[in-house]
Scaffold this active site. Sequence first.
Site, PDB file in Angstrom:
ATOM      1  CB  CYS A  37      -0.986  -0.324   1.204  1.00 29.27           C
ATOM      2  SG  CYS A  37      -1.386   1.440   1.754  1.00 29.27           S
ATOM      3  CB  THR A  48      -2.934   4.975   1.241  1.00 27.17           C
ATOM      4  OG1 THR A  48      -3.462   3.767   0.539  1.00 27.17           O
ATOM      5  CG2 THR A  48      -3.968   5.739   1.601  1.00 27.17           C
ATOM      6  N   GLY A 104      -3.845  -5.220   7.471  1.00 26.47           N
ATOM      7  CA  GLY A 104      -3.108  -5.309   7.440  1.00 26.47           C
ATOM      8  C   GLY A 104      -2.192  -4.672   8.080  1.00 26.47           C
TER       9      GLY A 104
HETATM   10  P1  5GP Z   1      -0.411  -7.122   4.428  1.00 25.60           P
HETATM   11  O1  5GP Z   1      -1.639  -8.144   4.557  1.00 25.60           O
HETATM   12  O2  5GP Z   1      -0.314  -7.070   2.766  1.00 25.60           O
HETATM   13  O3  5GP Z   1       0.259  -5.737   5.024  1.00 25.60           O
HETATM   14  O4  5GP Z   1      -1.888  -6.289   3.844  1.00 25.60           O
HETATM   15  C1  5GP Z   1      -3.805  -6.360   3.607  1.00 25.60           C
HETATM   16  C2  5GP Z   1      -4.416  -5.145   2.721  1.00 25.60           C
HETATM   17  O5  5GP Z   1      -4.212  -4.071   2.012  1.00 25.60           O
HETATM   18  C3  5GP Z   1      -5.445  -5.125   1.676  1.00 25.60           C
HETATM   19  O6  5GP Z   1      -6.468  -6.143   2.415  1.00 25.60           O
HETATM   20  C4  5GP Z   1      -5.769  -4.144   2.116  1.00 25.60           C
HETATM   21  O7  5GP Z   1      -6.971  -3.722   3.131  1.00 25.60           O
HETATM   22  C5  5GP Z   1      -4.700  -3.435   1.871  1.00 25.60           C
HETATM   23  N1  5GP Z   1      -4.562  -3.283   0.470  1.00 25.60           N
HETATM   24  C6  5GP Z   1      -4.412  -4.204  -0.684  1.00 25.60           C
HETATM   25  N2  5GP Z   1      -3.990  -3.677  -2.494  1.00 25.60           N
HETATM   26  C7  5GP Z   1      -3.792  -1.945  -2.276  1.00 25.60           C
HETATM   27  C8  5GP Z   1      -3.512  -1.170  -2.512  1.00 25.60           C
HETATM   28  O8  5GP Z   1      -3.303  -1.589  -3.857  1.00 25.60           O
HETATM   29  N3  5GP Z   1      -3.123   0.371  -1.906  1.00 25.60           N
HETATM   30  C9  5GP Z   1      -4.053   0.143  -0.519  1.00 25.60           C
HETATM   31  N4  5GP Z   1      -3.743   1.190   0.153  1.00 25.60           N
HETATM   32  N5  5GP Z   1      -4.269  -1.116   0.464  1.00 25.60           N
HETATM   33  C10 5GP Z   1      -4.168  -2.269  -0.461  1.00 25.60           C
END
Ligand code: 5GP
Length: 372
Positions: free
Chosen positions: A193, A195, A227
Amino acid sequence: MTQIRDSIELDFCDVLFQPKRTTLNSRKEANVIREYKFKYYPHHLMSCGIMAANMATTGTFAVNDVLQKYQAITCLHKHYDFNDGENYQYIAQNYEKEESAHNAYTFISTGLKDDKERLFALLADKNFKIDKLCIDIANGYIPKLTDFVKEVRDKFPDILIMVGNIVTGDMTQDLILSGADIVKVGIGPGSVCTTRKLTGVGRPQLSAILECSDAAHGVDGFICADGGCTCAGDVAKAYGAGADFVMLGGMFAGTDEAAGELIEKTIQTNVVSEESGQSRLLQNKEKYKLFYGMSSQLAQERHFGGMACYRASEGKVVEVAYKGSIEDVIQEILGGIRSTMAYIGARRLKDIPKCTTFYRVNRQLNEVFGKS
Ligand code: 5GP
């Protein structure tokens, strides 16, 4: 005037569990399966509370096939076409396998821009049988989302609704009172992400979980920490901070069951012999799998037919080292959580927060031999 909240905001890496005297002699005595009773959904669910993210890479049927054996949940990504006979049959048959449809561990997902009529037709379809819905948008603060949750709850009083994402207690309660059983917490912590870089918006995940879980439990709702988990210890810390469910993307990426191209690379290392001083080239083949954020340019191109001009990419594309079967990953996570429970004296998953005391730390790992 601009306000600054200057109380300390914490992430997973800022805390460690304090070990406590315990009545458990072994981690085998820790029960990681919890019975969930929801605010609106009228059925109980027995689960370990772990969810695969509804990303195109991790929210797959193959992931679902394995995780459900561990009573873990898969939120399918929203690009499955359920007009297609095979995809439709998968859900219908998968739900049929369980004694009762309500015991199935699969959610379907939607955003606000997806075909609402088609979604409502699927939820009403007695042969399709799905009764768990994840409504997922990046900014869970927009009024349209609350309105949509109310509309879905109104039409389908008996389905399980999870909605997000937000990071504050007020919005958690708003969404639960509008009809959500579970609110998804996390803005910007995700492994792919961007953001926080693009918008400057976000909140350290542990503090978000602490505040939102308290708010949710006050109105009989649940939260899902979404996340930022990088290892089993982070999942345990999410539960320690009060999360009822924990959603994982990156930790499940790179597995056989996750989608994404397999990439093979030949890595060359120059090794110099201590005795002769001669060098020789070692060649190693290493495997990676592609993993990408759902707001990344790649996802926009693959799944949404290109990037709208008013949007900027809020996700990245990474190559994750190949991990083999997701079975090993889920087993390691559950083993880690059981061990945490034995250290802090929690017999049941639900007891973790009340057995939790965190130390605030400025370094959690000894990284003398690298970060892993
Ligand atoms: P991880 O477990 O990889 O740290 O986080 C997964 C979460 O990242 C997902 O469930 C979703 O909420 C968030 N996420 C997935 N793709 C994106 C993206 O392209 N941009 C953002 N801001 N968040 C994402």
